[in-house]
Design an enzyme around this catalytic site. Structure first.
Site, short mmCIF file in Angstrom:
data_model
loop_
_atom_site.label_atom_id
_atom_site.label_comp_id
_atom_site.label_asym_id
_atom_site.label_seq_id
_atom_site.Cartn_x
_atom_site.Cartn_y
_atom_site.Cartn_z
N SER A 70 -3.00 7.92 13.40
CA SER A 70 -2.74 8.13 14.82
C SER A 70 -4.03 8.26 15.61
CB SER A 70 -1.90 9.39 15.02
OG SER A 70 -2.66 10.55 14.70
N SER A 107 4.64 -1.56 4.32
CA SER A 107 4.83 -2.96 4.70
C SER A 107 4.91 -3.85 3.46
CB SER A 107 3.67 -3.43 5.59
OG SER A 107 3.58 -2.66 6.75
N GLU A 151 -4.92 10.63 17.47
CA GLU A 151 -5.46 11.99 17.33
C GLU A 151 -6.33 12.11 16.08
OE1 GLU A 151 -1.92 12.04 19.90
OE2 GLU A 151 -2.36 11.19 17.92
N GLU A 191 -10.90 -1.73 6.45
CA GLU A 191 -9.95 -2.25 7.43
C GLU A 191 -10.64 -2.53 8.77
OE1 GLU A 191 -5.59 -0.88 6.59
OE2 GLU A 191 -6.84 0.88 6.85
N GLN A 248 0.83 -1.20 0.00
CA GLN A 248 0.00 0.00 0.00
C GLN A 248 0.87 1.25 0.00
OE1 GLN A 248 -3.75 0.47 2.49
NE2 GLN A 248 -2.36 1.74 3.71
N GLY A 249 0.73 2.09 -1.02
CA GLY A 249 1.49 3.33 -1.13
C GLY A 249 0.66 4.53 -0.76
N TYR A 250 0.47 4.75 0.53
CA TYR A 250 -0.31 5.89 1.02
C TYR A 250 0.59 6.92 1.70
CZ TYR A 250 -5.15 4.18 0.30
OH TYR A 250 -6.35 3.81 -0.24
N SER A 251 1.14 6.57 2.88
CA SER A 251 1.86 7.54 3.70
C SER A 251 3.11 8.08 3.00
CB SER A 251 2.26 6.91 5.03
OG SER A 251 1.12 6.60 5.81
#
Length: 397
Positions: free
Chosen positions: A377, A170, A379, A252, A134-137
């Site tokens: 996170s 990951s 938050e 998810e 997964q290429g998100y962050s």
């Protein structure tokens, strides 16, 4: 919903248990319990072969609808999916390396992809032949996903050329494909102008994967650098990436959460045994905390079962993440606290614990420090609940 197991589920449980007993032999039996969060580096080659073993007998894609290709086009019921998850976890089978393709990419293609995209990608996932990451962050767009800067421009083939950096990816070293959230509209900002692209990872000179060494000593997360990498497909149409990405994140939860909780229960059991064997259980404060962990785990299970029967609940994934992230982190703390000062030193056989000595409890403690950060996170999860569920005013930007 009525969440009871009927005769069909009992028969399905026997089938699942029998298959696992027959196939978890040899190298697969030796790899039992390997992999998973904090240990994705373990036994990758064997686990990849195990993925194909699952695919050959139709155990991948049990929950896909009729547009998918799992289970020989015979979709398992929701209760049967739970049965399979329970039996798989209780058999201590190797952690799945194909879970991102099966549980995230495939349902997203079923919901947003074209018929051609489903025909192209789903069968390979169902056979356990193609793995996904997964290429998100990004370095400046972690929990704030709308801040992505990775850009993509059209190329002559009808696809896109992707340039930018992703992080905390990951299984990037093992994956054949990556789904990438990229900015395809120059000058756009926030959630506008994004697209959901499918990128083959085997592009020497165009894609570089750099492992990130963690304080636990492992390197399961990676940085991924794209330098004009070719993206073969765009899912949901150009410019609709935010809708597709949010739809994926909503997936998810559910059955996969129940699988995770079975693993949590096994970890809690080991911590309790350590407390009993070492005498820490006689401390009333530690004993109360262990009981609280057990009670909270039961609460998480009932919450997961409840959300399985709900649809369109925008807060369900965030509630689940808040619950399990903090719970698992507290378990990591208990794992070392019940051992007292002995938890401060490494195992006797340091050479067997390369790159440096950590026992199971120490690694659990160190890895779980990240549980309240990765995947969004705490938050961010609280903001989602406040704004999308409770209707509270948005935070000023």
């Amino acid at each position: 919903m009525d969440f009871t197991f009927g005769p069909d589920d009992t028969a399905f449980r026997a089938e699942a248990r029998g298959w696992l007993e027959a196939h978890l032999v040899g190298e697969y039996a030796a790899a039992a319990g390997t992999g998973g969060p904090g240990s994705e580096h373990e036994g990758v080659a064997v686990r990849r072969a195990w993925e194909r073993e699952l695919g050959r007998d139709g155990w991948i894609g049990l929950g896909w609808d009729d547009r998918g290709t799992g289970r020989g086009n015979r979709r398992a019921s929701l209760t049967q999916q739970v049965v399979w998850a329970e039996e798989y976890a209780r058999a201590a089978a190797p952690a799945r390396v194909g879970h991102i393709g099966e549980n995230l990419l495939a349902p997203t293609l079923i919901a947003y992809g074209s018929e051609e995209q489903r025909r192209r990608f789903l069968p390979a996932v169902a056979r356990g032949e193609e793995l996904w990451c997964q290429g998100y962050s990004e370095p400046d767009a972690g929990s704030d996903l709308a801040a992505v800067r990775t850009a993509a421009v059209p190329d002559r083939s009808g696809g896109h050329r992707v340039t930018g950096q992703k992080i905390w990816t990951s299984l990037a070293k093992e994956a054949d494909w990556c789904f990438v959230l990229a900015r395809t509209e120059p000058g756009s900002s926030r959630h506008h102008g994004l697209s959901f692209l499918l990128v083959p990872m085997d592009q020497p000179g165009r894609i570089e994967v750099r492992p990130i060494r963690q304080m636990s000593g492992t390197s399961e997360f990676n940085e991924v650098f794209f330098d004009g990498a070719h993206a073969e497909e765009c899912v949901g149409g150009e410019g609709n990436g935010w809708t597709v990405a949010m739809g994926l994140l909503a997936l998810e939860r559910g059955v996969s959460t129940l699988v995770q909780q079975i693993g949590f229960a096994a970890e809690l059991g080991r911590v309790v045994r350590a407390a009993v064997d070492g005498g820490a259980v006689t401390d009333p404060v530690l004993r109360e905390r262990l009981v609280r962990q057990w009670a909270q785990l039961r609460t998480m299970r009932w919450n997961a079962l409840r959300t399985l029967g709900s649809t369109g609940d925008p807060g369900a994934p965030s509630v689940a993440k808040l619950l399990w992230g903090g719970w698992h982190q507290r378990l990591g703390e208990l794992a070392v606290q019940v051992r007292g000062t002995a938890a401060a030193v490494g195992p006797d056989d340091w050479s067997a614990k390369a790159p440096y000595g950590l026992d199971e409890a120490q690694r659990l403690f160190l890895f779980t420090r990240s549980d309240t950060i990765y995947g969004g996170s705490d938050e961010i999860q609280r903001n989602i609940i406040a704004e999308r569920v409770l209707g509270l005013p948005r935070e000023p930007r």
